[in-house]
Design an enzyme around this catalytic site. Structure first.
Site, mmCIF file in Angstrom:
data_model
loop_
_atom_site.group_PDB
_atom_site.id
_atom_site.type_symbol
_atom_site.label_atom_id
_atom_site.label_comp_id
_atom_site.label_asym_id
_atom_site.label_seq_id
_atom_site.Cartn_x
_atom_site.Cartn_y
_atom_site.Cartn_z
ATOM 1 N N ARG A 184 0.794 -1.224 0.000
ATOM 2 C CA ARG A 184 0.000 0.000 0.000
ATOM 3 C C ARG A 184 0.831 1.281 0.000
ATOM 4 O O ARG A 184 0.326 2.336 -0.362
ATOM 5 C CB ARG A 184 -0.965 0.008 1.190
ATOM 6 C CG ARG A 184 -2.053 -1.050 1.085
ATOM 7 C CD ARG A 184 -3.164 -0.824 2.085
ATOM 8 N NE ARG A 184 -4.194 -1.838 1.973
ATOM 9 C CZ ARG A 184 -5.313 -1.849 2.704
ATOM 10 N NH1 ARG A 184 -5.524 -0.888 3.595
ATOM 11 N NH2 ARG A 184 -6.207 -2.793 2.556
ATOM 12 N N ASP A 230 -11.659 12.319 13.713
ATOM 13 C CA ASP A 230 -10.839 11.308 13.047
ATOM 14 C C ASP A 230 -9.387 11.742 13.165
ATOM 15 O O ASP A 230 -9.104 12.928 13.361
ATOM 16 C CB ASP A 230 -11.233 11.152 11.576
ATOM 17 C CG ASP A 230 -10.804 9.810 11.012
ATOM 18 O OD1 ASP A 230 -11.634 8.874 11.003
ATOM 19 O OD2 ASP A 230 -9.636 9.674 10.599
#
Length: 281
Positions: free
Chosen positions: A34, A144
């Site tokens: 990733r 977040d």
């Protein structure tokens, strides 16, 4: 592909777990796959060079981009409908009674990702409390760790597919078409959610305790001690009688969980003192 040595892998996952609670100690291939393209695009010659930059802590935007790639921000409107049925039938009537005098709610969406969860909660709040007398403050806190994901939540664009579970009336009332089959949220809904950055590994020191905390499908990345410590912090940030919702794929140890189990993935902070055996602090 840039090789990820065991030494750099250990440095990277240890830093991530220590600072953000995310346990990737068994995810070497995931980290490599990733991040490699991003590293090459950004001109890094090795994972070692990149890891040095991350660990230095000098570039918060790099950390945000890394965490976005390593965690799956998969969510949608009305995810896990059972939670919202319970919210409508049980929690909201209780909150209306509890806050009849001050008409001010305290609700937190922790790990809000791209905004679908807090906007869904907000629609339920708007629908329920707009039918009651007086002006209610139904704004909710949504947090977040990622600045990038918060920015997309503040100024969202959703596909028609993402809205398919919502009642047609809600789609018309709370969403605005922007072309290309995409929608953004109405100003009314946007103004009802307060987005803030927050690292769940930090102490929870908000001004008010919460009537309801959503932290769904976030703790799947945490090991057991990290998760239990976080749940304890959530517990102390919840008012007596308040509720705690987690994801259906997540489980809490009933022996150590300070909350009282109600239904799958739904817990409550009972008003009475906890039994001695439930203390995990």
């Amino acid at each position: 592909m840039l090789p990820l040595t065991d030494a750099d892998f250990t440095r990277l996952y240890t830093y991530i777990k220590t600072h953000y609670g995310i346990d990737l100690s068994k995810k070497k291939q995931l980290i490599s796959s990733r991040l490699t393209n991003m590293l090459i695009h950004d001109g890094y010659q090795s994972f070692s060079q990149y890891t040095d930059e991350i660990i230095s802590g000098r570039h918060p935007e790099m950390i945000s981009a890394m965490l976005d790639r390593l965690t799956t921000n998969y969510t949608y409107f009305l995810r896990e409908k059972e939670h919202f049925n319970f919210l409508k039938q049980t929690v909201l009537p209780e909150l209306a009674a509890r806050h009849a005098s001050d008409r001010s709610l305290s609700i937190w969406s922790a790990g809000c990702s791209s905004g679908e969860e807090p906007y869904t909660i907000s629609m339920y709040l708007k629908e329920y409390f707009s039918a009651l007398p007086g002006n209610w403050d139904t704004r909710i806190l949504a947090t977040d760790i990622s600045q990038d994901i918060l920015e997309s939540a503040r100024n969202p664009f959703y596909s028609s597919e993402a809205l398919k579970e919502l009642p047609a009336l809600w789609r018309e009332k709370y969403f605005v078409p922007v072309g290309d089959g995409r929608f953004t949220v109405s100003s009314e809904l946007r103004q009802n959610v307060i987005f803030r950055p927050f690292n769940l590994m930090e102490p929870i020191r908000f001004k008010r305790k919460f009537d309801l905390i959503f932290c769904r499908n976030v703790m799947i990345y945490f090991d057991r001690p990290t998760k239990e410590a976080l749940v304890e912090r959530f517990y102390h940030a919840t008012v007596p009688g308040g509720y705690f919702f987690i994801g259906h794929s997540e489980g809490l140890d009933k022996e150590n969980c300070p909350y009282h189990y109600l239904f799958p993935a739904i817990y409550q902070k009972i008003a009475a003192p906890r039994p001695q055996g439930g203390d995990v602090s």
